[in-house]
Design an enzyme around this catalytic site. Sequence first.
Site, PDB file in Angstrom:
ATOM      1  N   TYR A   1      -4.948   3.191   7.453  1.00  0.00           N
ATOM      2  CA  TYR A   1      -6.190   2.300   7.505  1.00  0.00           C
ATOM      3  C   TYR A   1      -7.048   2.924   8.802  1.00  0.00           C
ATOM      4  O   TYR A   1      -6.990   4.006   9.174  1.00  0.00           O
ATOM      5  CB  TYR A   1      -5.932   0.886   7.242  1.00  0.00           C
ATOM      6  CG  TYR A   1      -4.906   0.502   6.563  1.00  0.00           C
ATOM      7  CD1 TYR A   1      -4.643   0.718   5.286  1.00  0.00           C
ATOM      8  CD2 TYR A   1      -3.758  -0.328   7.084  1.00  0.00           C
ATOM      9  CE1 TYR A   1      -3.778   0.289   4.501  1.00  0.00           C
ATOM     10  CE2 TYR A   1      -2.636  -0.792   6.180  1.00  0.00           C
ATOM     11  CZ  TYR A   1      -2.617  -0.308   4.772  1.00  0.00           C
ATOM     12  OH  TYR A   1      -1.736  -0.668   4.233  1.00  0.00           O
TER      13      TYR A   1
ATOM     14  N   VAL B   1       1.158  -3.871   3.873  1.00  0.00           N
ATOM     15  CA  VAL B   1       0.900  -5.088   4.397  1.00  0.00           C
ATOM     16  C   VAL B   1       2.400  -5.905   4.144  1.00  0.00           C
ATOM     17  O   VAL B   1       2.554  -7.153   4.655  1.00  0.00           O
ATOM     18  CB  VAL B   1      -0.224  -6.033   3.858  1.00  0.00           C
ATOM     19  CG1 VAL B   1      -1.721  -5.467   4.308  1.00  0.00           C
ATOM     20  CG2 VAL B   1      -0.429  -6.124   2.384  1.00  0.00           C
TER      21      VAL B   1
ATOM     22  N   LYS C   1       0.731   3.490  -3.106  1.00  0.00           N
ATOM     23  CA  LYS C   1      -0.484   4.430  -3.332  1.00  0.00           C
ATOM     24  C   LYS C   1      -0.071   5.867  -3.115  1.00  0.00           C
ATOM     25  O   LYS C   1      -0.744   6.689  -3.728  1.00  0.00           O
ATOM     26  CB  LYS C   1      -1.643   4.061  -2.282  1.00  0.00           C
ATOM     27  CG  LYS C   1      -2.174   2.560  -2.348  1.00  0.00           C
ATOM     28  CD  LYS C   1      -3.020   1.888  -1.323  1.00  0.00           C
ATOM     29  CE  LYS C   1      -3.316   0.526  -1.662  1.00  0.00           C
ATOM     30  NZ  LYS C   1      -4.140   0.000  -0.647  1.00  0.00           N
TER      31      LYS C   1
ATOM     32  N   TYR D   1      -2.469  -2.442 -10.805  1.00  0.00           N
ATOM     33  CA  TYR D   1      -2.364  -2.242  -9.402  1.00  0.00           C
ATOM     34  C   TYR D   1      -1.569  -3.314  -8.602  1.00  0.00           C
ATOM     35  O   TYR D   1      -0.893  -2.981  -7.744  1.00  0.00           O
ATOM     36  CB  TYR D   1      -3.960  -2.227  -8.903  1.00  0.00           C
ATOM     37  CG  TYR D   1      -4.113  -2.039  -7.426  1.00  0.00           C
ATOM     38  CD1 TYR D   1      -3.968  -0.979  -6.585  1.00  0.00           C
ATOM     39  CD2 TYR D   1      -4.633  -3.430  -6.713  1.00  0.00           C
ATOM     40  CE1 TYR D   1      -4.100  -1.043  -5.348  1.00  0.00           C
ATOM     41  CE2 TYR D   1      -4.651  -3.635  -5.233  1.00  0.00           C
ATOM     42  CZ  TYR D   1      -4.302  -2.364  -4.875  1.00  0.00           C
ATOM     43  OH  TYR D   1      -4.483  -2.463  -3.126  1.00  0.00           O
TER      44      TYR D   1
ATOM     45  N   SER E   1       0.762  -1.313  -0.093  1.00  0.00           N
ATOM     46  CA  SER E   1       0.176  -0.012  -0.017  1.00  0.00           C
ATOM     47  C   SER E   1       0.837   1.313   0.021  1.00  0.00           C
ATOM     48  O   SER E   1       0.307   2.305  -0.151  1.00  0.00           O
ATOM     49  CB  SER E   1      -0.852  -0.165   1.190  1.00  0.00           C
ATOM     50  OG  SER E   1      -1.980  -0.629   0.932  1.00  0.00           O
TER      51      SER E   1
HETATM   52  N1  GLN Z   1      -1.925  -5.305  -2.343  1.00  0.00           N
HETATM   53  C1  GLN Z   1      -2.532  -5.256  -0.966  1.00  0.00           C
HETATM   54  C2  GLN Z   1      -3.786  -5.572  -1.201  1.00  0.00           C
HETATM   55  O1  GLN Z   1      -4.330  -4.983  -2.367  1.00  0.00           O
HETATM   56  C3  GLN Z   1      -2.302  -3.952  -0.516  1.00  0.00           C
HETATM   57  C4  GLN Z   1      -2.931  -3.902   0.961  1.00  0.00           C
HETATM   58  C5  GLN Z   1      -2.102  -3.061   2.049  1.00  0.00           C
HETATM   59  O2  GLN Z   1      -1.035  -3.035   1.765  1.00  0.00           O
HETATM   60  N2  GLN Z   1      -2.963  -2.584   2.889  1.00  0.00           N
HETATM   61  O3  GLN Z   1      -4.560  -6.234  -0.714  1.00  0.00           O
END
Ligand code: GLN
Length: 303
Positions: free
Chosen positions: A239, A257, A66, A188, A63
Amino acid sequence: MDYDRVIEQVLTAARPHVGEGKVADYIPDLGNVEPRQFGFAVATTDGEVYGGGDWETRFSLQSISKVFTLALVLGHDDQSIWRRVHREPSGTPFNSLIQLEIERGIPRNPFINPGAIVVTDQLLADSGDAFATLRELLRAETGNPDLHVDGVTAASEARTGNRNRALAYLMADFGNMLNPVEETLGHYFRQCSIVMSCKELALAGLLLARHGIRADGSRLLSERDARRIVAIMLTCGTYDAAGEFAYRIGLPCKSGVGGGVLAIIPNRCAAVAWGPGLDEHGNSVSAAAAMDAFGKATDWTIF
Ligand code: GLN
């Protein structure tokens, strides 16, 4: 700032937490990462880089990517993205579907999965190749032309990414996707599976610490938009634990994650902590402890 002392303090604070938490295994390939690793790096706007532990080991960006896709979209000076995604904390997990249906396919913010998928969709429409545009930016900012995607992780995520598919198809139904869903998701999944070290990610993060100025001195996005991205990191970057992060750490952070956490200290530095073990919100336990210690050791927590 005596960064060597700061790094020592951060490593000492993080050490008892190394190996704590649970490695993300909903993306099966991430479950293979050795949990007992930890790294920390700081890149300063003066051009210095400091680090300790496994700070040169590459990990899955997830993430944290992003932040950079949003910077690229806003770099096109395209404020229309804000008609497709809001800027409010969600209070729900990063891959939750509940709010998205109620709020008619407009995600709460660009750092939860549906919001990030919209941003990637916009970057794909703007650039013709969202993933390559992101990879080029990260290669340039780190000065590292071999920066790449981990194809095994990307394939693993594509194979098991049904929740992301559900989010994207729901948004398509509400008219909030510009490109075919599978095409956007392909970009993505690959953007999330880029691998970078703490050191490399800290260097890339300087883009925001310098308010939108790239490593070569050119401007990627306006100062105002760069500042706003950092604001969204504080409110939405971790989050449904963003409130707790602000309370406990008081630095704008973005987590992933893969176990990384990027923090931006405007005009001073970008800091990155990494440890693969996650808490129940998907944030790294050891990296959060490290950022807590970093804020205290520098006294740069903003509250
Ligand atoms: N690639 C992960 C997903 O889409 C990214 C989620 C994350 O890092 N919180 O679930």
